[in-house]
Motif scaffolding. Structure first.
Motif, PDB file in Angstrom:
ATOM      1  N   ALA A 274      39.268  48.049  46.314  1.00  0.00           N
ATOM      2  CA  ALA A 274      39.121  46.614  46.529  1.00  0.00           C
ATOM      3  C   ALA A 274      38.437  46.080  45.285  1.00  0.00           C
ATOM      4  O   ALA A 274      37.397  46.595  44.871  1.00  0.00           O
ATOM      5  CB  ALA A 274      38.283  46.349  47.773  1.00  0.00           C
ATOM      6  N   LYS A 275      39.022  45.049  44.659  1.00  0.00           N
ATOM      7  CA  LYS A 275      38.551  44.601  43.352  1.00  0.00           C
ATOM      8  C   LYS A 275      38.343  43.095  43.341  1.00  0.00           C
ATOM      9  O   LYS A 275      39.174  42.345  43.867  1.00  0.00           O
ATOM     10  CB  LYS A 275      39.572  44.961  42.268  1.00  0.00           C
ATOM     11  CG  LYS A 275      40.092  46.392  42.330  1.00  0.00           C
ATOM     12  CD  LYS A 275      41.240  46.596  41.350  1.00  0.00           C
ATOM     13  CE  LYS A 275      41.873  47.964  41.540  1.00  0.00           C
ATOM     14  NZ  LYS A 275      42.981  48.202  40.603  1.00  0.00           N
ATOM     15  N   SER A 276      37.257  42.675  42.732  1.00  0.00           N
ATOM     16  CA  SER A 276      36.995  41.244  42.607  1.00  0.00           C
ATOM     17  C   SER A 276      36.269  40.974  41.308  1.00  0.00           C
ATOM     18  O   SER A 276      35.304  41.662  40.966  1.00  0.00           O
ATOM     19  CB  SER A 276      36.150  40.769  43.794  1.00  0.00           C
ATOM     20  OG  SER A 276      35.844  39.392  43.666  1.00  0.00           O
ATOM     21  N   GLN A 277      36.744  39.975  40.570  1.00  0.00           N
ATOM     22  CA  GLN A 277      36.130  39.637  39.290  1.00  0.00           C
ATOM     23  C   GLN A 277      36.184  38.133  39.085  1.00  0.00           C
ATOM     24  O   GLN A 277      37.218  37.493  39.285  1.00  0.00           O
ATOM     25  CB  GLN A 277      36.853  40.353  38.146  1.00  0.00           C
ATOM     26  CG  GLN A 277      36.230  40.134  36.781  1.00  0.00           C
ATOM     27  CD  GLN A 277      36.858  41.017  35.707  1.00  0.00           C
ATOM     28  OE1 GLN A 277      37.774  41.783  35.985  1.00  0.00           O
ATOM     29  NE2 GLN A 277      36.366  40.922  34.483  1.00  0.00           N
ATOM     30  N   LEU A 278      35.050  37.554  38.674  1.00  0.00           N
ATOM     31  CA  LEU A 278      34.955  36.124  38.378  1.00  0.00           C
ATOM     32  C   LEU A 278      34.824  35.939  36.874  1.00  0.00           C
ATOM     33  O   LEU A 278      33.921  36.489  36.245  1.00  0.00           O
ATOM     34  CB  LEU A 278      33.729  35.531  39.087  1.00  0.00           C
ATOM     35  CG  LEU A 278      33.364  34.078  38.753  1.00  0.00           C
ATOM     36  CD1 LEU A 278      34.490  33.136  39.171  1.00  0.00           C
ATOM     37  CD2 LEU A 278      32.048  33.695  39.438  1.00  0.00           C
ATOM     38  N   SER A 279      35.745  35.178  36.299  1.00  0.00           N
ATOM     39  CA  SER A 279      35.722  34.944  34.853  1.00  0.00           C
ATOM     40  C   SER A 279      36.263  33.553  34.545  1.00  0.00           C
ATOM     41  O   SER A 279      37.350  33.188  35.002  1.00  0.00           O
ATOM     42  CB  SER A 279      36.570  36.002  34.132  1.00  0.00           C
ATOM     43  OG  SER A 279      36.579  35.789  32.743  1.00  0.00           O
ATOM     44  N   ASN A 280      35.476  32.776  33.815  1.00  0.00           N
ATOM     45  CA  ASN A 280      35.894  31.429  33.408  1.00  0.00           C
ATOM     46  C   ASN A 280      36.318  30.567  34.594  1.00  0.00           C
ATOM     47  O   ASN A 280      37.289  29.812  34.516  1.00  0.00           O
ATOM     48  CB  ASN A 280      37.030  31.508  32.386  1.00  0.00           C
ATOM     49  CG  ASN A 280      36.613  32.230  31.120  1.00  0.00           C
ATOM     50  OD1 ASN A 280      35.509  32.035  30.620  1.00  0.00           O
ATOM     51  ND2 ASN A 280      37.504  33.070  30.601  1.00  0.00           N
ATOM     52  N   GLY A 281      35.595  30.699  35.693  1.00  0.00           N
ATOM     53  CA  GLY A 281      35.872  29.880  36.865  1.00  0.00           C
ATOM     54  C   GLY A 281      37.051  30.328  37.695  1.00  0.00           C
ATOM     55  O   GLY A 281      37.452  29.639  38.636  1.00  0.00           O
ATOM     56  N   LEU A 282      37.650  31.474  37.343  1.00  0.00           N
ATOM     57  CA  LEU A 282      38.792  31.997  38.075  1.00  0.00           C
ATOM     58  C   LEU A 282      38.438  33.338  38.711  1.00  0.00           C
ATOM     59  O   LEU A 282      37.769  34.164  38.094  1.00  0.00           O
ATOM     60  CB  LEU A 282      39.996  32.168  37.145  1.00  0.00           C
ATOM     61  CG  LEU A 282      40.513  30.907  36.451  1.00  0.00           C
ATOM     62  CD1 LEU A 282      41.635  31.271  35.489  1.00  0.00           C
ATOM     63  CD2 LEU A 282      40.994  29.883  37.478  1.00  0.00           C
ATOM     64  N   VAL A 283      38.911  33.557  39.919  1.00  0.00           N
ATOM     65  CA  VAL A 283      38.663  34.807  40.624  1.00  0.00           C
ATOM     66  C   VAL A 283      39.926  35.649  40.648  1.00  0.00           C
ATOM     67  O   VAL A 283      41.009  35.155  40.979  1.00  0.00           O
ATOM     68  CB  VAL A 283      38.191  34.547  42.072  1.00  0.00           C
ATOM     69  CG1 VAL A 283      38.057  35.854  42.837  1.00  0.00           C
ATOM     70  CG2 VAL A 283      36.866  33.798  42.075  1.00  0.00           C
ATOM     71  N   ASN A 284      39.797  36.893  40.259  1.00  0.00           N
ATOM     72  CA  ASN A 284      40.868  37.877  40.409  1.00  0.00           C
ATOM     73  C   ASN A 284      40.427  38.839  41.503  1.00  0.00           C
ATOM     74  O   ASN A 284      39.399  39.507  41.355  1.00  0.00           O
ATOM     75  CB  ASN A 284      41.103  38.621  39.101  1.00  0.00           C
ATOM     76  CG  ASN A 284      41.696  37.722  38.035  1.00  0.00           C
ATOM     77  OD1 ASN A 284      42.902  37.560  37.935  1.00  0.00           O
ATOM     78  ND2 ASN A 284      40.824  37.099  37.245  1.00  0.00           N
ATOM     79  N   ILE A 285      41.175  38.906  42.577  1.00  0.00           N
ATOM     80  CA  ILE A 285      40.759  39.694  43.720  1.00  0.00           C
ATOM     81  C   ILE A 285      41.976  40.334  44.382  1.00  0.00           C
ATOM     82  O   ILE A 285      43.023  39.704  44.527  1.00  0.00           O
ATOM     83  CB  ILE A 285      39.966  38.828  44.726  1.00  0.00           C
ATOM     84  CG1 ILE A 285      39.435  39.672  45.896  1.00  0.00           C
ATOM     85  CG2 ILE A 285      40.792  37.656  45.225  1.00  0.00           C
ATOM     86  CD1 ILE A 285      38.427  38.920  46.763  1.00  0.00           C
ATOM     87  N   SER A 286      41.850  41.604  44.764  1.00  0.00           N
ATOM     88  CA  SER A 286      42.971  42.307  45.387  1.00  0.00           C
ATOM     89  C   SER A 286      42.477  43.572  46.059  1.00  0.00           C
ATOM     90  O   SER A 286      41.354  44.033  45.821  1.00  0.00           O
ATOM     91  CB  SER A 286      44.033  42.674  44.332  1.00  0.00           C
ATOM     92  OG  SER A 286      43.484  43.585  43.391  1.00  0.00           O
ATOM     93  N   VAL A 287      43.338  44.133  46.885  1.00  0.00           N
ATOM     94  CA  VAL A 287      43.153  45.485  47.426  1.00  0.00           C
ATOM     95  C   VAL A 287      44.430  46.231  47.105  1.00  0.00           C
ATOM     96  O   VAL A 287      45.526  45.814  47.510  1.00  0.00           O
ATOM     97  CB  VAL A 287      42.906  45.473  48.943  1.00  0.00           C
ATOM     98  CG1 VAL A 287      42.851  46.901  49.476  1.00  0.00           C
ATOM     99  CG2 VAL A 287      41.629  44.725  49.278  1.00  0.00           C
ATOM    100  N   ILE A 288      44.301  47.342  46.355  1.00  0.00           N
ATOM    101  CA  ILE A 288      45.502  48.012  45.873  1.00  0.00           C
ATOM    102  C   ILE A 288      45.193  49.472  45.525  1.00  0.00           C
ATOM    103  O   ILE A 288      44.124  49.764  44.977  1.00  0.00           O
ATOM    104  CB  ILE A 288      46.050  47.262  44.633  1.00  0.00           C
ATOM    105  CG1 ILE A 288      47.379  47.835  44.159  1.00  0.00           C
ATOM    106  CG2 ILE A 288      45.032  47.224  43.512  1.00  0.00           C
ATOM    107  CD1 ILE A 288      48.072  46.972  43.104  1.00  0.00           C
ATOM    108  N   PRO A 289      46.081  50.409  45.851  1.00  0.00           N
ATOM    109  CA  PRO A 289      45.906  51.777  45.348  1.00  0.00           C
ATOM    110  C   PRO A 289      45.821  51.733  43.832  1.00  0.00           C
ATOM    111  O   PRO A 289      46.506  50.930  43.189  1.00  0.00           O
ATOM    112  CB  PRO A 289      47.173  52.497  45.822  1.00  0.00           C
ATOM    113  CG  PRO A 289      47.653  51.699  46.987  1.00  0.00           C
ATOM    114  CD  PRO A 289      47.305  50.270  46.667  1.00  0.00           C
TER     115      PRO A 289
END
Length: 393
Positions: free
Chosen positions: A245-260
């Protein structure tokens, strides 16, 4: 303190066992906890609590109208449990819960009501099993900006993947073994499909960013279609496979997912059995790492009891999350992906970096591409297995 428990299954019996066996030690330390009532579905079912005089009821109103200070929720229902939590908070009762589905879906509403009614809302056991995650994250969130969290957040998938990797067993065989050991439910869909991990990363991300992230915004891919051939391919590249499970906040944008994911980082690659592992990055530190049991009767009960002790000793952190910040979920970070499919579609032609055929399957490594760009292509496919390649964590 008088408490009530809703649910007396695996974790509920664990909580009662801990409180009963450690009663004398707790009293010596000034902590006197009395379980007044336990809410159950089937009042006729025979039960064997450690406290033989424990009172069971199937009437929620008896809990609501009682003089208990705190209610521990260990149910698995979603909507009914949410309505009960609302009623209990409005009645001035603190809530301790392990129900990740309720906490994730209604995170904003429950935190808001807890603030308004000046009651505690504690949910350590809803994320990461026995690992202390929520309180360290809450403490940091008050004075520190955290912008990235990755984690193995599901004990069932962790057990399956590490067993398949180390013992060369099939998915079906390991899943059956996990069910026999109690690591997996009879219907394991929420675990192996990534839904359970999705709810947990939604909770963690919303908390540390102080922003609402909707469950529907989180792309979620599971391990139901994984095969031995995928482990063989990953091993050739020097990777292990874990569901992240991955989440990252950068420059006001969130990248988030759950993935093998293909992982080379030992912290994740050497996470075995039902263990969970979480890594978080923040402004005042490079990264913190947390690892421990992600499931288990006494393990999860331990997290519940820790929440209870904080409330009893007035050390619990009052609800402060209000979701006041607004970030767009974009999923625009580019990375390479591994895809196994019977026949690669034309839509993939321009993004394939490497491809080979093995045992009738197309094994594909993509060029660097964002999940936002890749998802529309995947939505039109049949059965496939997808993994993100994490070259640097």
């Amino acid at each position: 303190m008088k408490i009530a428990i809703m649910g007396f299954g695996t974790v509920g019996t664990g909580v009662e066992e801990i409180l009963y066996k450690k009663r004398d030690r707790l009293k010596k330390n000034g902590i006197d906890i009395e379980i007044e009532k336990v809410l159950i579905k089937n009042i006729k079912k025979e039960r064997s609590p450690f406290e033989k005089n424990l009172i069971f009821t199937d009437n929620f109103d008896e809990i609501l109208s009682s003089d208990v200070d705190t209610v521990i929720d260990l149910t698995t229902n979603l909507e009914d449990t949410y309505q009960r939590m609302l009623a209990l908070m409005k009645a001035g009762k603190n809530i301790v819960t392990a129900n990740k589905a309720v906490v994730s879906k209604y995170f904003e509403e429950l935190n808001k009501l807890a603030r308004e009614k000046e009651v505690y809302f504690a949910y350590e056991a809803a994320v990461g099993g026995a690992i202390p995650l929520i309180h360290p994250f809450m403490e940091e969130a008050i004075f520190n900006d955290m912008d990235k969290v990755f984690g193995i957040l599901n004990g069932t998938s962790s057990y399956i993947l590490s067993k398949m990797e180390r013992e060369g067993l099939s998915y079906e065989d390991v899943l059956k073994k996990a069910q026999d050991l109690g690591f997996a439910e009879a219907d394991p869909t929420a675990d192996v499909g990534g839904v359970a991990a999705m709810r947990k990363i939604r909770i963690l991300s919303s908390l540390i960013y102080n922003a609402k992230i909707n469950e529907a915004e989180i792309p979620t891919y599971g391990i139901e279609n994984i095969k031995k051939i995928d482990f063989d391919f990953a091993r050739e590249m020097g990777f292990s496979i874990r569901m992240l499970a991955k989440s990252q906040l950068s420059n006001g944008l969130v990248n988030i997912s759950v993935i093998p994911s293909f992982v080379g980082d030992d912290f994740f690659a050497k996470t075995f059995d039902a263990t969970n592992a979480v890594k978080i990055w923040g402004e005042n530190f490079i990264s913190y790492e947390f690892k421990g049991p992600g499931a288990g009767r006494l393990e999860t009960a331990d997290a519940v009891v820790r929440d209870l002790f904080r409330i009893v000793s007035k050390r619990e952190i009052p609800a402060f999350y209000d979701g006041s910040k607004s970030y767009k979920v974009e999923n625009a970070v580019k990375n390479k992906f591994y895809l196994r499919i019977k026949e690669s579609p034309k839509a993939l032609k321009d993004v394939i970096k490497y491809e080979k055929v093995k045992a009738g399957d197309q094994l594909i490594i993509t060029k660097k591409i964002s999940l936002k760009e890749l998802k529309p292509i995947l939505d039109g496919l049949g059965e496939f297995f997808l993994a993100e390649i994490e070259e640097n964590i």
